[in-house]
Motif scaffolding. Structure first.
Motif, PDB file in Angstrom:
ATOM      1  N   HIS A 114       0.828  -1.213   0.000  1.00 31.61           N
ATOM      2  CA  HIS A 114       0.000   0.000   0.000  1.00 31.61           C
ATOM      3  C   HIS A 114       0.859   1.258   0.000  1.00 31.61           C
ATOM      4  O   HIS A 114       0.553   2.226  -0.698  1.00 31.61           O
ATOM      5  N   ARG A 116       3.945   1.460  -1.109  1.00 29.41           N
ATOM      6  CA  ARG A 116       4.570   1.483  -2.439  1.00 29.41           C
ATOM      7  C   ARG A 116       3.584   2.026  -3.470  1.00 29.41           C
ATOM      8  O   ARG A 116       3.921   2.874  -4.281  1.00 29.41           O
ATOM      9  N   MET A 117       2.341   1.560  -3.417  1.00 35.27           N
ATOM     10  CA  MET A 117       1.335   2.002  -4.382  1.00 35.27           C
ATOM     11  C   MET A 117       1.048   3.502  -4.218  1.00 35.27           C
ATOM     12  O   MET A 117       0.938   4.222  -5.212  1.00 35.27           O
ATOM     13  N   LEU A 118       0.956   3.976  -2.986  1.00 34.91           N
ATOM     14  CA  LEU A 118       0.714   5.396  -2.735  1.00 34.91           C
ATOM     15  C   LEU A 118       1.830   6.245  -3.344  1.00 34.91           C
ATOM     16  O   LEU A 118       1.565   7.247  -4.022  1.00 34.91           O
ATOM     17  N   ASP A 120       3.965   5.277  -5.764  1.00 33.41           N
ATOM     18  CA  ASP A 120       3.941   5.101  -7.228  1.00 33.41           C
ATOM     19  C   ASP A 120       2.864   5.974  -7.866  1.00 33.41           C
ATOM     20  O   ASP A 120       3.103   6.627  -8.888  1.00 33.41           O
ATOM     21  N   VAL A 121       1.693   5.995  -7.265  1.00 28.31           N
ATOM     22  CA  VAL A 121       0.588   6.804  -7.805  1.00 28.31           C
ATOM     23  C   VAL A 121       0.943   8.290  -7.739  1.00 28.31           C
ATOM     24  O   VAL A 121       0.712   9.038  -8.689  1.00 28.31           O
ATOM     25  N   ALA A 122       1.521   8.728  -6.627  1.00 28.23           N
ATOM     26  CA  ALA A 122       1.896  10.144  -6.487  1.00 28.23           C
ATOM     27  C   ALA A 122       2.964  10.522  -7.510  1.00 28.23           C
ATOM     28  O   ALA A 122       2.882  11.590  -8.138  1.00 28.23           O
ATOM     29  N   THR A 124       3.527   9.058 -10.380  1.00 31.49           N
ATOM     30  CA  THR A 124       2.887   9.039 -11.690  1.00 31.49           C
ATOM     31  C   THR A 124       2.050  10.301 -11.880  1.00 31.49           C
ATOM     32  O   THR A 124       2.050  10.910 -12.949  1.00 31.49           O
ATOM     33  N   HIS A 125       1.360  10.713 -10.825  1.00 30.03           N
ATOM     34  CA  HIS A 125       0.510  11.903 -10.899  1.00 30.03           C
ATOM     35  C   HIS A 125       1.324  13.146 -11.255  1.00 30.03           C
ATOM     36  O   HIS A 125       0.909  13.922 -12.109  1.00 30.03           O
ATOM     37  N   HIS A 128       1.966  13.436 -14.828  1.00 35.18           N
ATOM     38  CA  HIS A 128       0.808  13.735 -15.685  1.00 35.18           C
ATOM     39  C   HIS A 128       0.228  15.118 -15.435  1.00 35.18           C
ATOM     40  O   HIS A 128      -0.576  15.593 -16.218  1.00 35.18           O
TER      41      HIS A 128
END
Length: 147
Positions: A114, A116-118, A120-122, A124-125, A128
């Protein structure tokens, strides 16, 4: 025209005499039922507060590559070992990182998928979302931004 009964049927009394108009009662009821408990929201705010520090974020991004000791994290982040230890202590207290001890060495890693995903998403954000899209950034938008 609105009469008092109509206004009352479309409002929820808030703090004091403040009333808030509800546009979609069903949606509000569903969202209100799905809201986490206050202590969960407070814990989440604490975690986001920890993540708001650039030095701690550097450490967490470094840990995306795997387990590292304090010395290596200090070298990667450009911070002192003492500062790194302090940041890691706070992150560990909030279950964002875990420690593994091997003799006198302490090796840190992200607590779970979780975290790691947080991260990774940040990351990536921000790739973009152009900096110019945020009013707090001074650079002007690209010339073809509105085409």
């Amino acid at each position: 025209m609105n009469d008092g009964a109509d206004v009352a049927s479309n409002s929820v009394l808030g703090l004091g005499d403040c009333s808030v108009r509800i546009v979609d009662r069903d949606r509000v009821a569903i969202v209100a039922a799905a809201m986490p408990a206050e202590n969960d929201v407070a814990e989440l705010a604490d975690i986001f507060g920890l993540l708001a520090d650039p030095a701690r974020l550097r450490l967490l991004v470094a840990l995306l590559e795997g387990e590292m000791c304090v010395c290596d994290l200090a070298a990667v982040s450009g911070a002192s070992e003492s500062a790194v230890s302090h940041h890691l202590r706070l992150l560990r207290a909030h279950r964002v990182v875990y420690v593994r001890r091997a003799g006198r060495m302490a090796y840190y890693r992200l607590a779970d998928a979780h975290v790691r995903m947080l991260l990774d998403v940040a990351l990536t954000h921000i790739g973009h979302a152009p900096a110019a899209a945020h009013p707090e950034h001074a650079s002007p938008p690209p010339e073809n931004a509105h085409e």
